[in-house]
Design a protein around this motif. Structure first.
Motif, PDB file in Angstrom:
ATOM      1  N   GLY A  95      20.513  87.755 146.929  1.00 38.60           N
ATOM      2  CA  GLY A  95      20.340  88.215 148.293  1.00 38.60           C
ATOM      3  C   GLY A  95      20.895  89.606 148.542  1.00 38.60           C
ATOM      4  N   SER A  96      21.087  89.913 149.802  1.00 40.23           N
ATOM      5  CA  SER A  96      21.648  91.199 150.213  1.00 40.23           C
ATOM      6  C   SER A  96      23.029  91.398 149.596  1.00 40.23           C
ATOM      7  N   PRO A  97      23.400  92.654 149.305  1.00 40.86           N
ATOM      8  CA  PRO A  97      24.725  92.923 148.738  1.00 40.86           C
ATOM      9  C   PRO A  97      25.884  92.420 149.594  1.00 40.86           C
ATOM     10  N   ILE A  98      25.666  92.246 150.894  1.00 42.26           N
ATOM     11  CA  ILE A  98      26.773  91.819 151.763  1.00 42.26           C
ATOM     12  C   ILE A  98      27.250  90.409 151.435  1.00 42.26           C
ATOM     13  N   TRP A  99      26.428  89.595 150.759  1.00 35.33           N
ATOM     14  CA  TRP A  99      26.858  88.241 150.394  1.00 35.33           C
ATOM     15  C   TRP A  99      28.042  88.275 149.427  1.00 35.33           C
ATOM     16  N   LYS A 100      28.169  89.335 148.666  1.00 36.55           N
ATOM     17  CA  LYS A 100      29.297  89.438 147.731  1.00 36.55           C
ATOM     18  C   LYS A 100      30.633  89.563 148.461  1.00 36.55           C
ATOM     19  N   LYS A 101      30.585  89.884 149.752  1.00 32.39           N
ATOM     20  CA  LYS A 101      31.806  90.028 150.545  1.00 32.39           C
ATOM     21  C   LYS A 101      32.177  88.751 151.295  1.00 32.39           C
ATOM     22  N   VAL A 102      31.347  87.720 151.192  1.00 29.08           N
ATOM     23  CA  VAL A 102      31.574  86.505 151.977  1.00 29.08           C
ATOM     24  C   VAL A 102      32.730  85.692 151.401  1.00 29.08           C
ATOM     25  N   ASP A 103      33.648  85.275 152.285  1.00 31.66           N
ATOM     26  CA  ASP A 103      34.759  84.409 151.909  1.00 31.66           C
ATOM     27  C   ASP A 103      34.717  83.186 152.815  1.00 31.66           C
ATOM     28  N   LEU A 104      34.215  82.083 152.301  1.00 28.69           N
ATOM     29  CA  LEU A 104      34.019  80.884 153.110  1.00 28.69           C
ATOM     30  C   LEU A 104      35.325  80.170 153.452  1.00 28.69           C
ATOM     31  N   LYS A 105      36.416  80.539 152.827  1.00 33.68           N
ATOM     32  CA  LYS A 105      37.699  79.899 153.120  1.00 33.68           C
ATOM     33  C   LYS A 105      38.380  80.502 154.346  1.00 33.68           C
ATOM     34  N   LEU A 106      37.960  81.680 154.735  1.00 35.54           N
ATOM     35  CA  LEU A 106      38.585  82.369 155.845  1.00 35.54           C
ATOM     36  C   LEU A 106      38.439  81.570 157.135  1.00 35.54           C
ATOM     37  N   PHE A 107      39.499  81.532 157.930  1.00 38.81           N
ATOM     38  CA  PHE A 107      39.552  80.885 159.241  1.00 38.81           C
ATOM     39  C   PHE A 107      39.837  79.390 159.207  1.00 38.81           C
TER      40      PHE A 107
END
Length: 323
Positions: free
Chosen positions: A297-309
């Motif tokens: 997908g888009s390069p921004i997916w590499k920045k996703v952190d699903l543990k945050l929050f």
């Protein structure tokens, strides 16, 4: 041309006492209207933002992944993060949207004077944290600091965008009062800056932003102005919303040096309700296939952190998402 006086704070009623400026005509939103009753379809609708933006690109990746997993998702283009909140509130047929964490924070914090807004603000729930969006404050090189924006003309993005709220918030936090705020979209803002109609433009987006890569040239002689929060030891509210980040040199061809700026978290959100049949499948799809999204997908997916929050604000997480 949409021109808004910085002093007309009545058009931003539930933020006026906090911001002291106007960024968008919130009263035009249907946050004040009752929810429109509609039959919930098996098709899952996600409101995503402008087709040139990163929200839309990320959402289209989710749609493509869903097709490969026999899940029917429809991505709807909008004007941005503010409209996305409005649409999820307004339509039962729209279960999910993308927005910024500072918008959710302000709805929740500064809605005390209006019962309807407060009720809806309290129902906002985070489905998944996504990626950080960097604040791009783009100017010509005669602007040396944010203080130089005093008395200038500044575009803060489309009035339905998250950029407009972030821009107004930061101008308030800095104590800067431009002469005029214009609600131009990003492409119109670039043209206006190039033609000398404005002195600066805000754009909040994950990097690298395609539109900034394609629409701005070296010969424009633009810069991304370095920014930080004004120091206020008695108030950590803004520091919880915005984190300091560095844009590496050559993030864009026209930006040769690294730049200190701020970032705000993007979110997939819903509103709290009795059913999870349209929320849980999308959350599980993303969580179980994040590596696919990062690879395809888009390069921004590499920045996703699903543990945050999950640890910091568990009460704001949707009950439809398994921990």
């Amino acid at each position: 041309m949409k021109r808004k006086s910085l002093r007309l704070i009545d058009s931003f009623p539930f933020l006026s006492g906090v911001l002291g400026i106007t960024a968008t005509v919130i009263t035009s939103f249907s946050l004040f209207y009752p929810t429109v009753a509609q039959n919930v379809s098996t098709e899952i609708k996600i409101v995503a933002g402008d087709e040139s933006g990163e929200y839309y690109a990320a959402a289209k990746d989710i749609e493509k992944l869903a097709q490969e997993n026999n899940l029917d998702i429809d991505i709807i283009a909008t004007k941005g993060a503010l409209q996305n909140i409005d649409d999820v509130f307004r339509y039962n047929s729209v279960s999910l949207g993308l927005t910024q964490s500072d918008i959710l924070a302000f709805y929740n914090t500064f809605a005390n004077d209006n019962e309807e807004i407060r009720r809806k603000a309290e129902s906002l729930r985070i489905v998944l944290p996504l990626y950080e969006e960097e604040v791009h404050l783009i100017t010509r090189k005669d602007i040396k600091s944010v203080e130089d924006l005093e008395g200038k003309i500044v575009s803060i993005g489309d009035e339905n965008s998250g950029t407009s709220t972030t821009a107004a918030t930061l101008l308030f936090q800095w104590g800067v009062n431009p002469q005029e705020l214009l609600t131009y979209d990003v492409k119109r803002s670039i043209d206006a800056l190039r033609n000398g109609e404005i002195d600066a433009m805000f754009y909040v987006v994950g990097v690298p932003a395609k539109v900034l890569t394609e629409q701005i040239l070296k010969e424009d002689n633009f810069q991304i102005l370095p920014i930080s929060l004004a120091i206020n030891e008695d108030d950590d509210f803004f520091s919880r919303l915005y984190s300091p980040v560095t844009l590496p040199a050559n993030t864009y061809e026209w930006q040769s040096e690294e730049v200190q700026t701020l970032a705000v978290q993007s979110l997939l959100f819903t509103v709290e309700n009795d059913g999870c049949e349209q929320v849980s499948p999308v959350a599980s799809l993303i969580k179980d296939n994040l590596s696919w999204l990062q690879a395809n997908g888009s390069p921004i997916w590499k920045k996703v952190d699903l543990k945050l929050f999950h640890d910091e604000t568990p009460e704001r997480m949707s009950q439809c998402v398994s921990q």
